[in-house]
Design an enzyme around this catalytic site. Sequence first.
Site, short mmCIF file in Angstrom:
data_model
loop_
_atom_site.label_atom_id
_atom_site.label_comp_id
_atom_site.label_asym_id
_atom_site.label_seq_id
_atom_site.Cartn_x
_atom_site.Cartn_y
_atom_site.Cartn_z
N ARG A 160 0.82 -1.22 0.00
CA ARG A 160 0.00 0.00 0.00
C ARG A 160 0.86 1.28 0.00
NH1 ARG A 160 -3.32 -3.70 -0.60
NH2 ARG A 160 -5.43 -3.68 0.24
N SER A 235 -10.89 -1.00 2.91
CA SER A 235 -10.15 -1.12 4.17
C SER A 235 -9.78 0.28 4.67
CB SER A 235 -8.84 -1.89 3.98
OG SER A 235 -9.08 -3.17 3.48
N GLU A 331 -5.30 3.59 6.20
CA GLU A 331 -4.88 3.42 4.81
C GLU A 331 -5.48 4.55 3.97
OE1 GLU A 331 -6.87 1.25 1.64
OE2 GLU A 331 -5.67 -0.46 2.27
N1 EPU Z 1 -10.44 -11.03 9.77
C1 EPU Z 1 -11.21 -11.10 10.91
N2 EPU Z 1 -12.27 -10.25 11.02
C2 EPU Z 1 -12.60 -9.36 10.06
C3 EPU Z 1 -11.81 -9.28 8.91
C4 EPU Z 1 -10.72 -10.12 8.77
O1 EPU Z 1 -10.97 -11.90 11.80
O2 EPU Z 1 -13.60 -8.65 10.25
C5 EPU Z 1 -9.33 -11.97 9.62
C6 EPU Z 1 -9.68 -13.07 8.63
O3 EPU Z 1 -10.31 -14.15 9.24
C7 EPU Z 1 -8.33 -13.48 8.11
C8 EPU Z 1 -7.55 -12.19 8.13
O4 EPU Z 1 -8.22 -11.32 9.03
O5 EPU Z 1 -7.69 -14.37 8.99
C9 EPU Z 1 -7.42 -11.54 6.78
O6 EPU Z 1 -8.71 -11.26 6.27
P1 EPU Z 1 -8.99 -11.08 4.71
O7 EPU Z 1 -8.35 -12.17 3.95
O8 EPU Z 1 -10.45 -10.85 4.53
O9 EPU Z 1 -8.19 -9.79 4.28
P2 EPU Z 1 -7.90 -8.42 5.04
O10 EPU Z 1 -6.53 -8.47 5.61
O11 EPU Z 1 -9.01 -8.12 5.96
C10 EPU Z 1 -6.83 -7.40 2.86
C11 EPU Z 1 -6.90 -6.09 2.11
C12 EPU Z 1 -8.20 -5.98 1.33
C13 EPU Z 1 -8.26 -7.13 0.34
C14 EPU Z 1 -8.16 -8.45 1.13
C15 EPU Z 1 -8.09 -9.65 0.22
C16 EPU Z 1 -5.59 -4.53 3.43
C17 EPU Z 1 -5.61 -3.34 4.32
N3 EPU Z 1 -6.78 -4.98 3.05
O12 EPU Z 1 -7.91 -7.39 3.80
O13 EPU Z 1 -8.17 -4.77 0.60
O14 EPU Z 1 -9.46 -7.11 -0.40
O15 EPU Z 1 -6.95 -8.46 1.93
O16 EPU Z 1 -6.86 -9.70 -0.38
O17 EPU Z 1 -4.51 -5.02 3.09
C18 EPU Z 1 -8.85 -2.49 0.55
O18 EPU Z 1 -7.65 -2.20 0.58
O19 EPU Z 1 -9.76 -1.61 0.47
C19 EPU Z 1 -9.24 -3.90 0.63
C20 EPU Z 1 -10.50 -4.26 0.74
#
Ligand code: EPU
Length: 335
Positions: A160, A235, A331
């Site tokens: 990012r 995010s 972010e």
């Molecule tokens: N998790 C939770 N609770 C939540 C959300 C996530 O426990 O409410 C846990 C999930 O269970 C998992 C981990 O966090 O173990 C990661 O979750 P997820 O794979 O959904 O991805 P994220 O880290 O929450 C990132 C990006 C997203 C992108 C997804 C998929 C960032 C800041 N965000 O989210 O990007 O879509 O991975 O690759 O890196 C964005 O930047 O606007 C965005 C949506």
Amino acid sequence: MNIQSDFSLKTYNTFGIEAKAKEFTSVQNIKELIDVLKLNKDIFVLGGGSNMLLTQNINKLVVHVDLKGISIVKESEDYVWIKANAGENWHEFILWCIEHNYGGIENLSLIPGNVGTTPIQNIGAYGVEIKDVFSSCEAISINNQSITTFEKEDCNFGYRESVFKNELKNQYIITSVVFKLTKKNHKTNSSYGAIEAELAQNNITNPSIKDISNAVIAIRKSKLPDPKVLGNSGSFFKNPIVPIETYKKAVLQYPEMPHYVVSNTEVKVPAGWLIEQAGFKGKRFGDAGIHEKQALVLVNYGNATGQEIVELSKHIQKTILDKYGIAIEAEVNII
Ligand code: EPU
């Protein structure tokens, strides 16, 4: 050039925040952009408005970059270099690429915003980041209107992050981006657990780029709110990258805490997990809230002000720091 005064930005930011621009103009070609910049240097550049939170009126000329156009720059046997102008809608551009059988960006389906802003924060999702397909971009200097081509190595891409968010912040306007995409033998990336599960559910074993895009669209729709229905900026926080010692200390107390190894000394912790475990998921504070299906996303239920959303974000940051000893950073650009 058509300059409007006291212009509402509510429909120009995906959070749907009411804020006014002192002046507003939309540019459709480079000449118009140069003309605007010759007269005004103190401007605010607006792309798709999908990664910002407006906390006040903008007491400047807001320049909406609405440059459209997609063209093929060059082709080889296996690859195509496609130039998309900054104002092209990102998801529509992806659909165009899929229709023409150009692969590489299908995992980034449905991310809101425009092409021109994708390199600024090196957008990423489901195992792919812009840097993986980025070839170069053209940008115009706000100060002297010279046009520079930035190659991939000039951009200092990170998680990012890019040079446009750091050293060159507010100095250039990106006018177009060239992506290097595959024409055949697409290297589809379905390694992300949620994609694998979605494909398996549909009995797809050898996914096409369209299948991957459809899987990503289905996953995003099930977790992330549609900004047209519920204001948000995706995010709100970055996943924090912390020293291993910090993680080890926190995990003693919270053994379930997930992490991804970044290097020998650092790990990334999902902020969504921290926020959910701190009890915020689905909570509402007036018209500001934390999305019920994805705790990383802050939402505007209608009439939240930018200030209310910032206050909520600070409350979350403080709670997470106190509870886990981990600092989480926004972010989204707070204006
Ligand atoms: N998790 C939770 N609770 C939540 C959300 C996530 O426990 O409410 C846990 C999930 O269970 C998992 C981990 O966090 O173990 C990661 O979750 P997820 O794979 O959904 O991805 P994220 O880290 O929450 C990132 C990006 C997203 C992108 C997804 C998929 C960032 C800041 N965000 O989210 O990007 O879509 O991975 O690759 O890196 C964005 O930047 O606007 C965005 C949506």
